[in-house]
Design a protein around this motif. Sequence first.
Motif, PDB file in Angstrom:
ATOM      1  N   SER A 107       0.810  -1.218   0.000  1.00  0.00           N
ATOM      2  CA  SER A 107       0.000   0.000   0.000  1.00  0.00           C
ATOM      3  C   SER A 107       0.847   1.274   0.000  1.00  0.00           C
ATOM      4  O   SER A 107       0.296   2.377  -0.019  1.00  0.00           O
ATOM      5  CB  SER A 107      -0.929   0.006   1.225  1.00  0.00           C
ATOM      6  OG  SER A 107      -0.175  -0.013   2.425  1.00  0.00           O
TER       7      SER A 107
ATOM      8  N   SER B 200       3.053   4.284  -1.255  1.00  0.00           N
ATOM      9  CA  SER B 200       3.258   5.045  -2.491  1.00  0.00           C
ATOM     10  C   SER B 200       4.557   5.847  -2.486  1.00  0.00           C
ATOM     11  O   SER B 200       5.058   6.209  -3.555  1.00  0.00           O
ATOM     12  CB  SER B 200       2.070   6.002  -2.713  1.00  0.00           C
ATOM     13  OG  SER B 200       1.919   6.871  -1.600  1.00  0.00           O
TER      14      SER B 200
ATOM     15  N   SER C  53      -3.645  -9.025  -7.692  1.00  0.00           N
ATOM     16  CA  SER C  53      -4.536  -7.940  -7.278  1.00  0.00           C
ATOM     17  C   SER C  53      -5.184  -7.266  -8.484  1.00  0.00           C
ATOM     18  O   SER C  53      -4.574  -7.145  -9.547  1.00  0.00           O
ATOM     19  CB  SER C  53      -3.743  -6.898  -6.478  1.00  0.00           C
ATOM     20  OG  SER C  53      -4.510  -5.736  -6.269  1.00  0.00           O
ATOM     21  N   PRO C  54      -6.426  -6.794  -8.336  1.00  0.00           N
ATOM     22  CA  PRO C  54      -7.048  -6.041  -9.429  1.00  0.00           C
ATOM     23  C   PRO C  54      -6.424  -4.664  -9.623  1.00  0.00           C
ATOM     24  O   PRO C  54      -6.648  -4.025 -10.655  1.00  0.00           O
ATOM     25  CB  PRO C  54      -8.514  -5.924  -8.977  1.00  0.00           C
ATOM     26  CG  PRO C  54      -8.484  -6.090  -7.494  1.00  0.00           C
ATOM     27  CD  PRO C  54      -7.348  -7.014  -7.200  1.00  0.00           C
ATOM     28  N   ALA C  55      -5.631  -4.208  -8.660  1.00  0.00           N
ATOM     29  CA  ALA C  55      -4.999  -2.885  -8.751  1.00  0.00           C
ATOM     30  C   ALA C  55      -3.603  -3.004  -9.351  1.00  0.00           C
ATOM     31  O   ALA C  55      -2.751  -3.724  -8.825  1.00  0.00           O
ATOM     32  CB  ALA C  55      -4.928  -2.243  -7.360  1.00  0.00           C
ATOM     33  N   ALA C  56      -3.357  -2.281 -10.438  1.00  0.00           N
ATOM     34  CA  ALA C  56      -2.072  -2.359 -11.140  1.00  0.00           C
ATOM     35  C   ALA C  56      -0.908  -1.957 -10.239  1.00  0.00           C
ATOM     36  O   ALA C  56       0.165  -2.571 -10.276  1.00  0.00           O
ATOM     37  CB  ALA C  56      -2.101  -1.478 -12.381  1.00  0.00           C
ATOM     38  N   GLU C  57      -1.098  -0.909  -9.409  1.00  0.00           N
ATOM     39  CA  GLU C  57      -0.020  -0.455  -8.531  1.00  0.00           C
ATOM     40  C   GLU C  57       0.362  -1.517  -7.507  1.00  0.00           C
ATOM     41  O   GLU C  57       1.541  -1.686  -7.184  1.00  0.00           O
ATOM     42  CB  GLU C  57      -0.433   0.834  -7.815  1.00  0.00           C
ATOM     43  CG  GLU C  57      -0.182   2.098  -8.616  1.00  0.00           C
ATOM     44  CD  GLU C  57       1.284   2.276  -8.990  1.00  0.00           C
ATOM     45  OE1 GLU C  57       2.137   2.153  -8.105  1.00  0.00           O
ATOM     46  OE2 GLU C  57       1.564   2.534 -10.167  1.00  0.00           O
ATOM     47  N   VAL C  58      -0.638  -2.237  -7.003  1.00  0.00           N
ATOM     48  CA  VAL C  58      -0.359  -3.298  -6.028  1.00  0.00           C
ATOM     49  C   VAL C  58       0.430  -4.419  -6.695  1.00  0.00           C
ATOM     50  O   VAL C  58       1.392  -4.951  -6.119  1.00  0.00           O
ATOM     51  CB  VAL C  58      -1.671  -3.841  -5.418  1.00  0.00           C
ATOM     52  CG1 VAL C  58      -1.390  -5.057  -4.537  1.00  0.00           C
ATOM     53  CG2 VAL C  58      -2.361  -2.755  -4.603  1.00  0.00           C
ATOM     54  N   ARG C  59       0.054  -4.781  -7.922  1.00  0.00           N
ATOM     55  CA  ARG C  59       0.795  -5.830  -8.646  1.00  0.00           C
ATOM     56  C   ARG C  59       2.251  -5.410  -8.861  1.00  0.00           C
ATOM     57  O   ARG C  59       3.175  -6.215  -8.695  1.00  0.00           O
ATOM     58  CB  ARG C  59       0.122  -6.124  -9.990  1.00  0.00           C
ATOM     59  CG  ARG C  59      -1.284  -6.691  -9.879  1.00  0.00           C
ATOM     60  CD  ARG C  59      -1.750  -7.267 -11.203  1.00  0.00           C
ATOM     61  NE  ARG C  59      -1.844  -6.275 -12.266  1.00  0.00           N
ATOM     62  CZ  ARG C  59      -2.924  -5.550 -12.531  1.00  0.00           C
ATOM     63  NH1 ARG C  59      -4.012  -5.694 -11.790  1.00  0.00           N
ATOM     64  NH2 ARG C  59      -2.943  -4.692 -13.537  1.00  0.00           N
ATOM     65  N   LYS C  60       2.445  -4.152  -9.212  1.00  0.00           N
ATOM     66  CA  LYS C  60       3.799  -3.644  -9.434  1.00  0.00           C
ATOM     67  C   LYS C  60       4.615  -3.687  -8.150  1.00  0.00           C
ATOM     68  O   LYS C  60       5.770  -4.142  -8.137  1.00  0.00           O
ATOM     69  CB  LYS C  60       3.724  -2.207  -9.970  1.00  0.00           C
ATOM     70  CG  LYS C  60       5.081  -1.539 -10.170  1.00  0.00           C
ATOM     71  CD  LYS C  60       4.891  -0.118 -10.667  1.00  0.00           C
ATOM     72  CE  LYS C  60       6.208   0.639 -10.736  1.00  0.00           C
ATOM     73  NZ  LYS C  60       6.018   2.042 -11.171  1.00  0.00           N
TER      74      LYS C  60
ATOM     75  N   ASP D  64      -0.208  -8.905 -16.749  1.00  0.00           N
ATOM     76  CA  ASP D  64       0.247  -7.520 -16.613  1.00  0.00           C
ATOM     77  C   ASP D  64       1.644  -7.382 -17.211  1.00  0.00           C
ATOM     78  O   ASP D  64       2.609  -7.985 -16.737  1.00  0.00           O
ATOM     79  CB  ASP D  64       0.260  -7.137 -15.128  1.00  0.00           C
ATOM     80  CG  ASP D  64       0.535  -5.655 -14.915  1.00  0.00           C
ATOM     81  OD1 ASP D  64       1.231  -5.040 -15.739  1.00  0.00           O
ATOM     82  OD2 ASP D  64       0.052  -5.112 -13.902  1.00  0.00           O
TER      83      ASP D  64
END
Length: 334
Positions: free
Chosen positions: A155, A157, A186-193, A219
């Motif tokens: 989580s 940033s 995860s459905p969230a791209a930032e979380v996958r990254k 992704d």
Amino acid sequence: MLIGDVARRSGVSARMLRHYESLGLVRPTGRTESGYREYSSDNIRRIFHIESLRSLGLSLGDVKRALDDPGFAPAELVDDLIRQTRDRIAAETELLTRLRRIGAAEPAGWEGVLQIVALLQALGSSSAGARQRAALSAVEEVPVPVEALVEAVLSESDPNVAGALRWALAQSGEDGAALLAKGLGSPAAEVRKRAVQSIAEIPNGEATALLRGALTNPDIVVRGYAALALGTRGVADAVPTLIDMIVEERNDADAADALSTLATDPALADQIATGLVDRLAHATTGSSVRRRLTQALADIPGNTTARALADLSHDEDRAVALTATYILKLRNGR
């Protein structure tokens, strides 16, 4: 029926029945000559109705309104109860998670418990500096459960804090990679990254296996980070993805460096050179792509590369020909 009998039948204490009476919820039908309260079958039925509504979380005031007001509409109250219940469950779940994490840290005494609580609170602070100090302390001072570090890094940033958290995870042992793996889906791209970046810094076999699997992740960013990390680990499976990155101009300089690292293994050098040359041979490959592929050959040893560069030095694309000629001069000078 006397109050004692009602209490036994209903499970509601005599004291509570008297409280219901004081609120006007249940009024006994009368009293005996000795002054004892008497309840009718309708009274008992109402008591069971009261208990049913209380079991839903209604206050006694709301229960009275529900039973006495013919125009009372339950929808709004039920919606409010649903919201309150969700909030309560969320709060209780958060508390349970915190307690589990404290238990997992196995503190020796209450001083240890307080230190862990303070550290967990700092990880959730609005101050990036406080979060970074907490991440560093998680390794150097107070052991924090890996689960808490994973949640924090997925989580986070702020790049500096994220770097500190990834470092802390890399030092934390064997469990981090498995927990981070969930973030790859995860459905969230930032979380996958963030997940793949964190896995890339864990130097064990489990992390390497996860990175191999990430080469087929839907992704494109996850695939790229996985390939770069695997390249530094000498894993040949990364070669096709690294070449794709050069073609598609995605971190192409880093991809070329990773291929160069892999090519220090003579068994892989020809495989890499062949892959680059094959892409150069595609008729649809544009000029800028061919130039990047040619540049990538610069640090790939072997005869396959030498022959390819010799051919490319006469390429009809002047930029490609000049690039290949320059690389050949550098190689011959070595």
